[in-house]
Enzyme design. Sequence first.
Site, PDB file in Angstrom:
ATOM      1  N   GLU A   1      33.395  22.771   4.218  1.00 50.66           N
ATOM      2  CA  GLU A   1      34.475  23.333   4.528  1.00 50.66           C
ATOM      3  C   GLU A   1      35.394  22.363   3.531  1.00 50.66           C
ATOM      4  O   GLU A   1      35.394  21.197   3.161  1.00 50.66           O
ATOM      5  CB  GLU A   1      35.068  23.154   5.816  1.00 50.66           C
ATOM      6  CG  GLU A   1      34.114  24.221   6.771  1.00 50.66           C
ATOM      7  CD  GLU A   1      34.639  24.532   8.135  1.00 50.66           C
ATOM      8  OE1 GLU A   1      35.583  23.941   8.372  1.00 50.66           O
ATOM      9  OE2 GLU A   1      34.075  25.536   8.660  1.00 50.66           O
TER      10      GLU A   1
ATOM     11  N   ARG B   1      44.349  22.177   4.202  1.00 58.50           N
ATOM     12  CA  ARG B   1      44.940  23.309   4.809  1.00 58.50           C
ATOM     13  C   ARG B   1      46.304  23.542   4.517  1.00 58.50           C
ATOM     14  O   ARG B   1      46.902  24.435   4.231  1.00 58.50           O
ATOM     15  CB  ARG B   1      44.490  23.614   6.286  1.00 58.50           C
ATOM     16  CG  ARG B   1      43.252  23.861   6.616  1.00 58.50           C
ATOM     17  CD  ARG B   1      42.979  23.830   8.093  1.00 58.50           C
ATOM     18  NE  ARG B   1      41.717  24.280   8.620  1.00 58.50           N
ATOM     19  CZ  ARG B   1      41.100  24.317   9.745  1.00 58.50           C
ATOM     20  NH1 ARG B   1      41.933  23.979  10.750  1.00 58.50           N
ATOM     21  NH2 ARG B   1      39.847  25.081   9.789  1.00 58.50           N
TER      22      ARG B   1
ATOM     23  N   HIS C   1      47.257  27.691   9.603  1.00 54.58           N
ATOM     24  CA  HIS C   1      45.866  28.226   8.945  1.00 54.58           C
ATOM     25  C   HIS C   1      46.195  28.893   7.639  1.00 54.58           C
ATOM     26  O   HIS C   1      47.109  29.763   8.102  1.00 54.58           O
ATOM     27  CB  HIS C   1      44.838  28.567   9.871  1.00 54.58           C
ATOM     28  CG  HIS C   1      43.668  28.695   9.305  1.00 54.58           C
ATOM     29  ND1 HIS C   1      43.271  29.562   8.350  1.00 54.58           N
ATOM     30  CD2 HIS C   1      42.384  27.991   9.632  1.00 54.58           C
ATOM     31  CE1 HIS C   1      41.836  29.342   7.970  1.00 54.58           C
ATOM     32  NE2 HIS C   1      41.420  28.347   8.834  1.00 54.58           N
TER      33      HIS C   1
ATOM     34  N   ARG D   1      44.941  17.730  10.513  1.00 58.04           N
ATOM     35  CA  ARG D   1      43.612  17.721  10.690  1.00 58.04           C
ATOM     36  C   ARG D   1      42.475  18.232  10.049  1.00 58.04           C
ATOM     37  O   ARG D   1      42.728  19.272   9.111  1.00 58.04           O
ATOM     38  CB  ARG D   1      43.393  18.695  12.151  1.00 58.04           C
ATOM     39  CG  ARG D   1      42.022  18.801  12.799  1.00 58.04           C
ATOM     40  CD  ARG D   1      41.900  19.715  13.897  1.00 58.04           C
ATOM     41  NE  ARG D   1      42.115  21.181  13.751  1.00 58.04           N
ATOM     42  CZ  ARG D   1      41.243  22.093  13.323  1.00 58.04           C
ATOM     43  NH1 ARG D   1      40.004  21.640  13.169  1.00 58.04           N
ATOM     44  NH2 ARG D   1      41.457  23.283  12.981  1.00 58.04           N
TER      45      ARG D   1
ATOM     46  N   HIS E   1      48.392  27.362  13.719  1.00 59.87           N
ATOM     47  CA  HIS E   1      46.828  27.065  14.260  1.00 59.87           C
ATOM     48  C   HIS E   1      46.355  26.089  15.164  1.00 59.87           C
ATOM     49  O   HIS E   1      46.025  26.272  16.140  1.00 59.87           O
ATOM     50  CB  HIS E   1      46.018  27.081  12.912  1.00 59.87           C
ATOM     51  CG  HIS E   1      44.551  27.092  13.449  1.00 59.87           C
ATOM     52  ND1 HIS E   1      43.827  28.107  14.071  1.00 59.87           N
ATOM     53  CD2 HIS E   1      43.397  25.994  12.983  1.00 59.87           C
ATOM     54  CE1 HIS E   1      42.742  27.775  13.930  1.00 59.87           C
ATOM     55  NE2 HIS E   1      42.266  26.696  13.356  1.00 59.87           N
TER      56      HIS E   1
END
Length: 574
Positions: free
Chosen positions: A128, A290, A244, A390, A355
């Site tokens: 990811e 992100r 997000h 994060r 998000h």
Amino acid sequence: MQDFKSSPDESSRSANTPSQFDIIVVGSGAAGLYAALCLPAHLQVGLITKDTLKTGSSNWAQGGIAAAIDPSDSPELHLEDTQRAGVGLCDREAVTYLVENASAAIDSLVKMGVAFDRKGKKLAMTLEAAHSRPRVLHSADTTGRAIVDTLTGKVLERPNIQVLSHAVALSLWLNPATGHCQGISLLHQGQISWLRASAVILATGGGGQVFAQTTNPAVSTGDGVALAWRAGAIVRDLEFFQFHPTALTKPGAPRFLITEAVRGEGAHLVDHKGDRFAFNYHPSGELAPRDVVSRAIFSHLEKTSADPSHGNVYLDLQPIEPEQIRYRFPNIINVCQHWGIDIFKQPIPVAPAAHYWMGGVACDLSSCTSIPGLYAIGETASTGVHGANRLASNSLLECLVFAAQLAEIQTAPNPVLQESLPFIKEKGDWARDIEKIASVRQSLPSLMWQSAGICRSQEVLESALAEVNSWRSELAGLEVSQYLLDLQPNQTVKFESPLAEQQLRTAAETFNLLDIAHLILKSAALRTESRGGHYRRDYPQTSPSWQVHTLLQGERWWKSPQLSLRLEPKEIAV
């Protein structure tokens, strides 16, 4: 203490509300469920959930859970990736604790029966964004659901855990002499009661509903942070909200999250011309962190769309083999199909949405807050592991790792209540007040999206803050507000009106949203730089002088040095 009998039916577990527990856990996502299971089995645990079990954000988590368990990976690499994503605000000690305990958390889930995908006999792992190695374990594209379903089953088997469903925590109950948290006031089954406990654990998730565009479920109204702040707890880094980059954007459809794993498997982020525009903003393109990808989409839409606030870009899954799509993303296939999108033939329209909240109630490595007897875990907490942004799939891991150490919780003896509590009957009808409250609740998310969304500036933040504080003052004068403020401990209130419970829930959630909006806006206005999830158009650069945390206690605000878990306000006054 009464004995709780096991039952497979959640509703039967909440038929009778005792007046005390050893431990109260507020919230039933992965953090709350796992904490309840990890607490010593001899303790009587009350698990409070606003809806039924399985309604929180954990259940919606698609991508997976990160853990460096492959021989080609290491906790050190996971730590480096996490710190890099956190842009200088991660607490190294907290991140070290997270990554070094990841393997044990995964082992625990596997032993409980969570069916992670496998490649042969090994656990399958995917890559990811911002991870240097494939380390994200998954269960198709419904990893959160797989974990929550398993944990829920285990909770319902435990005789020492009582689930109180459709229950709303209204306030924390502090001992007036010692300041120790000794329970909560609870709205449940048409009445308000006071539940005593030796310790309260807040695991209420995030606050995405404060924004108009969010991937969070309806229950995510920032309750834990608001409750803790009003009780006098220190909260930290509330300006850092992660948006997000890829939520389904289709008229009439909810902002369903299209997991980052889709891009990790090879999907391209393209504009209406089919151009992979993200590489114009970052060398890693659609696999950049992100916040970078979200701003890339936001900026690109400003340049190319006639209506940027309602525009979208696309996720093109054509580069992924169809069989791999069917294997990895069955839930995304079904949801998109429901909304008329065949992902095998057409790209998915996407745009950013709120998000994950990196900030929260300030905690140390034992999940202790600044209020004795009060703990916070999961998205509600600020443990120091996420910093300003994060890293993907670290959230479920944080829930489990920090909940697990609550097995060592120290509780004071909880005296058995001898006296019967006063019982009061009230009509309870605040229809006119609720009309005004509902109007504010409808307006607030749009204001927050426009002012404290992906791109921010001082003038807009201050204007929004003034509006929010005006609403807070206006609603504070309502009869229902005064009623909630004047509730007396140890006094049980039974309402005659069947509407009273829903009215009070609407009021309580709206007050929580207004309080966290105030805290987010104030924190964002104070931080005059851009870092991670906080981006200022008027201060677009990251400043070394702001490599610090912002902390709040009541209306007092200050800076604290980076990499410090000390919660006392002793550094630089703001």
